[in-house]
Motif scaffolding. Structure first.
Motif, mmCIF file in Angstrom:
data_model
loop_
_atom_site.group_PDB
_atom_site.id
_atom_site.type_symbol
_atom_site.label_atom_id
_atom_site.label_comp_id
_atom_site.label_asym_id
_atom_site.label_seq_id
_atom_site.Cartn_x
_atom_site.Cartn_y
_atom_site.Cartn_z
ATOM 1 N N CYS A 191 0.836 -1.208 0.000
ATOM 2 C CA CYS A 191 0.000 0.000 0.000
ATOM 3 C C CYS A 191 0.870 1.256 0.000
ATOM 4 C CB CYS A 191 -0.927 0.009 1.218
ATOM 5 S SG CYS A 191 -2.266 -1.207 1.116
ATOM 6 N N ASN A 192 1.969 1.206 0.745
ATOM 7 C CA ASN A 192 2.897 2.336 0.793
ATOM 8 C C ASN A 192 3.552 2.553 -0.572
ATOM 9 O OD1 ASN A 192 4.526 4.358 2.317
ATOM 10 N ND2 ASN A 192 6.191 3.007 1.757
ATOM 11 N N ARG A 240 -8.821 -4.311 4.746
ATOM 12 C CA ARG A 240 -10.094 -3.610 4.909
ATOM 13 C C ARG A 240 -10.113 -2.733 6.173
ATOM 14 N NH1 ARG A 240 -15.847 -4.286 5.130
ATOM 15 N NH2 ARG A 240 -16.456 -2.106 5.326
ATOM 16 N N GLN A 241 -9.623 -3.276 7.275
ATOM 17 C CA GLN A 241 -9.816 -2.611 8.573
ATOM 18 C C GLN A 241 -8.653 -1.708 8.984
ATOM 19 O OE1 GLN A 241 -10.640 -5.983 11.110
ATOM 20 N NE2 GLN A 241 -12.427 -6.562 9.912
ATOM 21 N N GLN A 262 -10.154 2.496 0.268
ATOM 22 C CA GLN A 262 -9.760 3.832 -0.200
ATOM 23 C C GLN A 262 -8.526 3.768 -1.100
ATOM 24 O OE1 GLN A 262 -9.268 6.716 2.942
ATOM 25 N NE2 GLN A 262 -8.050 8.069 1.674
ATOM 26 N N VAL A 263 -7.503 3.031 -0.666
ATOM 27 C CA VAL A 263 -6.252 2.931 -1.433
ATOM 28 C C VAL A 263 -6.503 2.331 -2.814
ATOM 29 C CG1 VAL A 263 -4.004 1.749 -1.524
ATOM 30 C CG2 VAL A 263 -4.770 2.794 0.608
ATOM 31 N N HIS A 285 -19.536 7.033 2.342
ATOM 32 C CA HIS A 285 -18.898 7.914 1.352
ATOM 33 C C HIS A 285 -18.009 7.098 0.427
ATOM 34 C CE1 HIS A 285 -16.342 10.932 -0.482
ATOM 35 N NE2 HIS A 285 -15.286 10.340 0.063
ATOM 36 N N GLN A 286 -17.190 6.192 0.984
ATOM 37 C CA GLN A 286 -16.260 5.391 0.190
ATOM 38 C C GLN A 286 -16.987 4.539 -0.846
ATOM 39 O OE1 GLN A 286 -13.026 5.131 -0.275
ATOM 40 N NE2 GLN A 286 -12.669 6.830 1.109
#
Length: 234
Positions: free
Chosen positions: A101-102, A139-140, A146-147, A207-208
């Protein structure tokens, strides 16, 4: 022994061309499950993660000359994790999903990092498919929805007219092959991460999912470079 020898070379500071050649050979060998048994260790996984720039949290992707090494290391990790249950368990222990993710965030600032982004997303897809704990972690803990949604948005080059409405451009050219492949990998990973998300609890989650739904609608109106790729994208 051949795989072990290749990894011993990769552990040293060798030339980029040598690293790429070694990784290409390892990628081919890593398709064989029997070959993987003796080499799927924490040390060897860490060697590949270092070459894929997954261990450098703050360092940006600047040296374009290193990009082929990063891509080949990610391809090797894809094969190893797909073919080895031991590697799947080590991935959780080594916090591989967070590092991916980074790296994905770093790709935003580098126009030439398309292949890195694509194989990063493919590896996230495989981890979320093969390891339920990593799926939950994405997920959590890691804001995976979002990513991955942002990765999909950038692959599709979405422009917004309203908060949840993407611009419709009928004359827009088809996506490139690389953009299409990145979008497909992001969609596959998103499917896994949102598989158990039928019950939305918070305003942020709401929203997501509305944001993601608008991007998915845009995706259905987008064409790929060929008819087959468009069908795969949809």
């Amino acid at each position: 022994k051949l795989c072990e020898g290749i990894l011993n070379i990769l552990e040293k500071d060798t030339k980029t061309s040598c690293q790429v050649a070694c990784l290409e050979a390892l990628r081919i060998l890593s398709r064989d499950k029997k070959v993987l048994v003796p080499v799927t260790t924490k040390r060897n996984m860490q060697i590949l993660m270092r070459l894929a720039k997954l261990d450098t949290v703050e360092e940006p992707l600047e040296r374009v000359s290193e990009f082929p090494v990063i891509v080949e290391a990610l391809k090797c990790l894809c094969n190893i994790i797909f073919n080895s249950a031991v590697a799947q368990k080590l991935s959780l222990e080594l916090n591989l999903a967070a590092m991916l993710c980074n790296l994905l965030e770093k790709c935003k600032d580098q126009q030439l990092a398309g292949d890195i982004k694509c194989f990063d997303l493919r590896l996230l897809f495989l981890l979320s498919l093969l390891h339920t704990d990593i799926r939950s972690q994405l997920r959590q803990e890691l804001q995976g929805v979002q990513v991955l949604t942002q990765a999909l948005e950038s692959s599709l080059s979405v422009r917004w007219t309203e908060e949840y409405k993407a611009a419709e451009d009928r004359d827009r050219p088809p996506l490139s092959l690389q953009e299409t492949d990145c979008a497909i990998e992001a969609l596959k990973a998103l499917f896994n991460v949102t598989l158990d998300s039928w019950n939305v609890h918070s305003e942020n989650e709401s929203h997501q999912f509305r944001y993601m739904a608008a991007i998915l609608r845009h995706c259905l109106l987008t064409t790929g470079p060929t008819e087959d790729k468009t069908e795969e994208l949809h």
